[in-house]
Design an enzyme around this catalytic site. Structure first.
Site, PDB file in Angstrom:
ATOM      1  N   LYS A  11      -0.064  -5.302 -10.886  1.00  0.00           N
ATOM      2  CA  LYS A  11      -0.384  -4.701 -12.507  1.00  0.00           C
ATOM      3  C   LYS A  11       0.400  -4.393 -13.809  1.00  0.00           C
ATOM      4  O   LYS A  11       1.669  -4.041 -13.163  1.00  0.00           O
ATOM      5  CB  LYS A  11      -1.663  -4.267 -12.304  1.00  0.00           C
ATOM      6  CG  LYS A  11      -2.596  -4.270 -11.152  1.00  0.00           C
ATOM      7  CD  LYS A  11      -4.186  -2.917 -11.574  1.00  0.00           C
ATOM      8  CE  LYS A  11      -5.097  -3.607 -10.418  1.00  0.00           C
ATOM      9  NZ  LYS A  11      -6.208  -3.010 -10.461  1.00  0.00           N
ATOM     10  N   TYR A  51     -12.263 -11.063 -11.983  1.00  0.00           N
ATOM     11  CA  TYR A  51     -13.065  -9.652 -11.803  1.00  0.00           C
ATOM     12  C   TYR A  51     -14.380  -9.672 -11.861  1.00  0.00           C
ATOM     13  O   TYR A  51     -15.167  -9.107 -12.279  1.00  0.00           O
ATOM     14  CB  TYR A  51     -11.984  -8.282 -12.897  1.00  0.00           C
ATOM     15  CG  TYR A  51     -11.541  -7.509 -11.674  1.00  0.00           C
ATOM     16  CD1 TYR A  51     -10.967  -6.577 -10.618  1.00  0.00           C
ATOM     17  CD2 TYR A  51      -9.967  -7.580 -12.277  1.00  0.00           C
ATOM     18  CE1 TYR A  51     -10.093  -6.536 -10.268  1.00  0.00           C
ATOM     19  CE2 TYR A  51      -8.893  -7.086 -12.207  1.00  0.00           C
ATOM     20  CZ  TYR A  51      -8.797  -6.805 -10.140  1.00  0.00           C
ATOM     21  OH  TYR A  51      -7.752  -5.958  -9.691  1.00  0.00           O
ATOM     22  N   PHE A  59     -16.817  -0.345 -17.055  1.00  0.00           N
ATOM     23  CA  PHE A  59     -15.719  -0.786 -17.473  1.00  0.00           C
ATOM     24  C   PHE A  59     -15.084  -2.036 -17.225  1.00  0.00           C
ATOM     25  O   PHE A  59     -13.728  -2.145 -17.641  1.00  0.00           O
ATOM     26  CB  PHE A  59     -14.876  -0.221 -16.248  1.00  0.00           C
ATOM     27  CG  PHE A  59     -14.445  -0.598 -15.308  1.00  0.00           C
ATOM     28  CD1 PHE A  59     -14.155  -1.272 -14.571  1.00  0.00           C
ATOM     29  CD2 PHE A  59     -15.378   0.683 -13.769  1.00  0.00           C
ATOM     30  CE1 PHE A  59     -14.710  -1.882 -13.270  1.00  0.00           C
ATOM     31  CE2 PHE A  59     -15.939   0.050 -12.859  1.00  0.00           C
ATOM     32  CZ  PHE A  59     -15.510  -0.546 -12.488  1.00  0.00           C
ATOM     33  N   ARG A  87      -4.411  -2.345   2.211  1.00  0.00           N
ATOM     34  CA  ARG A  87      -5.948  -1.277   1.462  1.00  0.00           C
ATOM     35  C   ARG A  87      -5.560  -0.057   1.726  1.00  0.00           C
ATOM     36  O   ARG A  87      -4.524   0.925   0.781  1.00  0.00           O
ATOM     37  CB  ARG A  87      -7.209  -1.517   2.195  1.00  0.00           C
ATOM     38  CG  ARG A  87      -7.253  -2.551   1.364  1.00  0.00           C
ATOM     39  CD  ARG A  87      -7.603  -3.086   0.345  1.00  0.00           C
ATOM     40  NE  ARG A  87      -9.290  -1.848  -0.562  1.00  0.00           N
ATOM     41  CZ  ARG A  87     -10.075  -2.112  -1.497  1.00  0.00           C
ATOM     42  NH1 ARG A  87      -8.905  -3.183  -2.618  1.00  0.00           N
ATOM     43  NH2 ARG A  87     -10.851  -1.753  -1.815  1.00  0.00           N
ATOM     44  N   THR A  93      -8.302   4.026  -5.732  1.00  0.00           N
ATOM     45  CA  THR A  93      -8.581   2.966  -6.678  1.00  0.00           C
ATOM     46  C   THR A  93      -7.636   4.423  -7.371  1.00  0.00           C
ATOM     47  O   THR A  93      -6.911   3.743  -8.440  1.00  0.00           O
ATOM     48  CB  THR A  93     -10.116   2.829  -7.142  1.00  0.00           C
ATOM     49  OG1 THR A  93     -10.602   1.931  -5.764  1.00  0.00           O
ATOM     50  CG2 THR A  93     -10.482   1.808  -8.138  1.00  0.00           C
ATOM     51  N   ARG A 104      -0.457   3.523  -4.871  1.00  0.00           N
ATOM     52  CA  ARG A 104      -0.742   3.871  -6.241  1.00  0.00           C
ATOM     53  C   ARG A 104      -0.618   5.396  -6.337  1.00  0.00           C
ATOM     54  O   ARG A 104      -0.189   5.499  -7.462  1.00  0.00           O
ATOM     55  CB  ARG A 104      -2.261   3.845  -6.643  1.00  0.00           C
ATOM     56  CG  ARG A 104      -2.687   2.755  -6.355  1.00  0.00           C
ATOM     57  CD  ARG A 104      -3.761   1.962  -5.827  1.00  0.00           C
ATOM     58  NE  ARG A 104      -4.384   0.848  -6.679  1.00  0.00           N
ATOM     59  CZ  ARG A 104      -5.814   0.707  -5.755  1.00  0.00           C
ATOM     60  NH1 ARG A 104      -6.692   0.901  -5.272  1.00  0.00           N
ATOM     61  NH2 ARG A 104      -6.241  -0.860  -6.582  1.00  0.00           N
ATOM     62  N   ASN A 114      -3.991   1.030 -12.666  1.00  0.00           N
ATOM     63  CA  ASN A 114      -3.343   1.326 -11.215  1.00  0.00           C
ATOM     64  C   ASN A 114      -2.445   0.640  -9.882  1.00  0.00           C
ATOM     65  O   ASN A 114      -2.340   0.775  -9.236  1.00  0.00           O
ATOM     66  CB  ASN A 114      -5.424   1.623 -10.354  1.00  0.00           C
ATOM     67  CG  ASN A 114      -5.434   0.602 -10.047  1.00  0.00           C
ATOM     68  OD1 ASN A 114      -5.160  -0.400 -10.513  1.00  0.00           O
ATOM     69  ND2 ASN A 114      -6.752   0.622  -8.911  1.00  0.00           N
ATOM     70  N   HIS A 117      -3.109  -4.415  -6.834  1.00  0.00           N
ATOM     71  CA  HIS A 117      -4.541  -4.353  -6.541  1.00  0.00           C
ATOM     72  C   HIS A 117      -4.209  -5.137  -5.431  1.00  0.00           C
ATOM     73  O   HIS A 117      -3.526  -6.094  -4.228  1.00  0.00           O
ATOM     74  CB  HIS A 117      -5.150  -6.399  -6.978  1.00  0.00           C
ATOM     75  CG  HIS A 117      -5.722  -6.783  -6.341  1.00  0.00           C
ATOM     76  ND1 HIS A 117      -7.115  -6.289  -6.255  1.00  0.00           N
ATOM     77  CD2 HIS A 117      -6.280  -8.004  -5.552  1.00  0.00           C
ATOM     78  CE1 HIS A 117      -8.346  -7.943  -5.786  1.00  0.00           C
ATOM     79  NE2 HIS A 117      -7.150  -8.595  -5.264  1.00  0.00           N
ATOM     80  N   GLU A 128      -8.531 -14.980  -3.792  1.00  0.00           N
ATOM     81  CA  GLU A 128      -7.498 -14.614  -4.547  1.00  0.00           C
ATOM     82  C   GLU A 128      -6.953 -14.926  -4.717  1.00  0.00           C
ATOM     83  O   GLU A 128      -5.900 -15.664  -5.439  1.00  0.00           O
ATOM     84  CB  GLU A 128      -7.752 -13.698  -4.712  1.00  0.00           C
ATOM     85  CG  GLU A 128      -9.054 -12.791  -4.659  1.00  0.00           C
ATOM     86  CD  GLU A 128      -9.259 -10.814  -4.622  1.00  0.00           C
ATOM     87  OE1 GLU A 128     -10.232 -10.673  -4.980  1.00  0.00           O
ATOM     88  OE2 GLU A 128      -7.821 -10.460  -3.647  1.00  0.00           O
TER      89      GLU A 128
HETATM   90  P1  GTP Z   1      -8.346  -4.133  -7.257  1.00  0.00           P
HETATM   91  O1  GTP Z   1      -7.148  -3.577  -5.629  1.00  0.00           O
HETATM   92  O2  GTP Z   1      -7.932  -3.849  -8.270  1.00  0.00           O
HETATM   93  O3  GTP Z   1      -9.819  -4.859  -6.340  1.00  0.00           O
HETATM   94  O4  GTP Z   1      -8.785  -2.379  -6.724  1.00  0.00           O
HETATM   95  P2  GTP Z   1     -10.158  -0.986  -5.942  1.00  0.00           P
HETATM   96  O5  GTP Z   1     -10.704  -2.740  -4.824  1.00  0.00           O
HETATM   97  O6  GTP Z   1      -9.304  -0.143  -5.230  1.00  0.00           O
HETATM   98  O7  GTP Z   1     -11.409  -0.802  -7.189  1.00  0.00           O
HETATM   99  P3  GTP Z   1     -12.162  -1.782  -7.278  1.00  0.00           P
HETATM  100  O8  GTP Z   1     -12.135  -2.874  -7.311  1.00  0.00           O
HETATM  101  O9  GTP Z   1     -13.514  -1.027  -7.157  1.00  0.00           O
HETATM  102  O10 GTP Z   1     -11.892  -2.048  -9.139  1.00  0.00           O
HETATM  103  C1  GTP Z   1     -11.281  -3.383  -9.551  1.00  0.00           C
HETATM  104  C2  GTP Z   1     -10.724  -2.732 -10.108  1.00  0.00           C
HETATM  105  O11 GTP Z   1     -11.354  -2.152 -11.659  1.00  0.00           O
HETATM  106  C3  GTP Z   1      -9.452  -1.158 -10.170  1.00  0.00           C
HETATM  107  O12 GTP Z   1      -8.571  -1.222  -9.616  1.00  0.00           O
HETATM  108  C4  GTP Z   1      -9.231  -0.689 -11.646  1.00  0.00           C
HETATM  109  O13 GTP Z   1      -7.758  -1.277 -12.193  1.00  0.00           O
HETATM  110  C5  GTP Z   1     -10.564  -0.959 -12.295  1.00  0.00           C
HETATM  111  N1  GTP Z   1     -11.409  -0.166 -12.604  1.00  0.00           N
HETATM  112  C6  GTP Z   1     -11.833   0.372 -10.929  1.00  0.00           C
HETATM  113  N2  GTP Z   1     -12.659   1.725 -10.661  1.00  0.00           N
HETATM  114  C7  GTP Z   1     -12.970   1.860 -12.941  1.00  0.00           C
HETATM  115  C8  GTP Z   1     -13.525   3.418 -13.337  1.00  0.00           C
HETATM  116  O14 GTP Z   1     -14.048   3.922 -12.763  1.00  0.00           O
HETATM  117  N3  GTP Z   1     -13.368   2.987 -14.664  1.00  0.00           N
HETATM  118  C9  GTP Z   1     -12.154   1.941 -14.920  1.00  0.00           C
HETATM  119  N4  GTP Z   1     -11.548   2.124 -16.498  1.00  0.00           N
HETATM  120  N5  GTP Z   1     -11.745   1.110 -14.868  1.00  0.00           N
HETATM  121  C10 GTP Z   1     -11.844   0.351 -12.759  1.00  0.00           C
HETATM  122 MG    MG Z   2     -11.954  -3.962  -5.575  1.00  0.00          MG
END
Ligand code: GTP
Ligand code: MG
Length: 139
Positions: A11, A51, A59, A87, A93, A104, A114, A117, A128
């Site tokens: 990212k 997304y 968010f 993962r 996350t 991370r 973070n 992805h 994807e």
């Molecule tokens: P990805 O691998 O990026 O999909 O992350 P994830 O699967 O661990 O988390 P998720 O799919 O729930 O969320 C996608 C992305 O949204 C995260 O990786 C963060 O960059 C962002 N994100 C998730 N939760 C929050 C939150 O509570 N606040 C904010 N600002 N960003 C968030």
């Molecule tokens: Mg995700």
């Protein structure tokens, strides 16, 4: 993809902090083979498409702005049990909850910025990968 491929994207925060090489080294040392890779950028609109599953979340607008704020490095990776193992390698996350030694825990700066992805299912890994790479590029 039959369980042996996943999709990832370094990212904008991690690319901007010059951590691209260190992260790729961790990925390779964990036994993943890079099948496709590029350095690119997403418009806010493209980030919104990527997304789209989060479009009702509070968010979402911030996430799209952040994901289009700088360069990203999408990759297709190959390894047995790729989705789950990857993962585990990236961690939770929220970096505050990410296990020690995960990507991370080492490189993320916030729950949003973070570092990386990782696809959450074989089906999403395939979708994807297709979002960034043609059939020929990810053959
Ligand atoms: P990805 O691998 O990026 O999909 O992350 P994830 O699967 O661990 O988390 P998720 O799919 O729930 O969320 C996608 C992305 O949204 C995260 O990786 C963060 O960059 C962002 N994100 C998730 N939760 C929050 C939150 O509570 N606040 C904010 N600002 N960003 C968030
Ligand atoms: Mg995700």
């Amino acid at each position: 993809m039959a369980g042996n491929r996943t999709f990832t994207m370094i990212k904008p925060d991690a690319v901007g902090a010059n951590n691209t090489g260190a992260i790729i080294k961790m990925i390779e040392e964990a036994g993943f083979r890079i099948v496709a890779m590029k350095m690119t950028k997403m418009s806010g609109e493209r980030a919104g498409q990527f997304y789209a599953v989060h479009k009702e979340r509070p968010f979402y607008a911030d996430l799209c702005a952040y994901m289009s704020s700088g360069h990203i490095v999408p990759m297709v990776l190959e390894k047995e049990n790729a989705v789950a193992d990857f993962r585990t390698l990236i961690g939770a996350t929220n970096p505050k909850e990410a296990a020690e030694g995960t990507i991370r825990s080492l490189f993320a700066t916030s729950i949003e910025a973070n570092a990386i992805h990782g696809s959450d299912s074989d089906e999403n890994a395939s979708l994807e990968a297709g979002f960034f790479f043609s059939e020929t590029e990810r053959f």
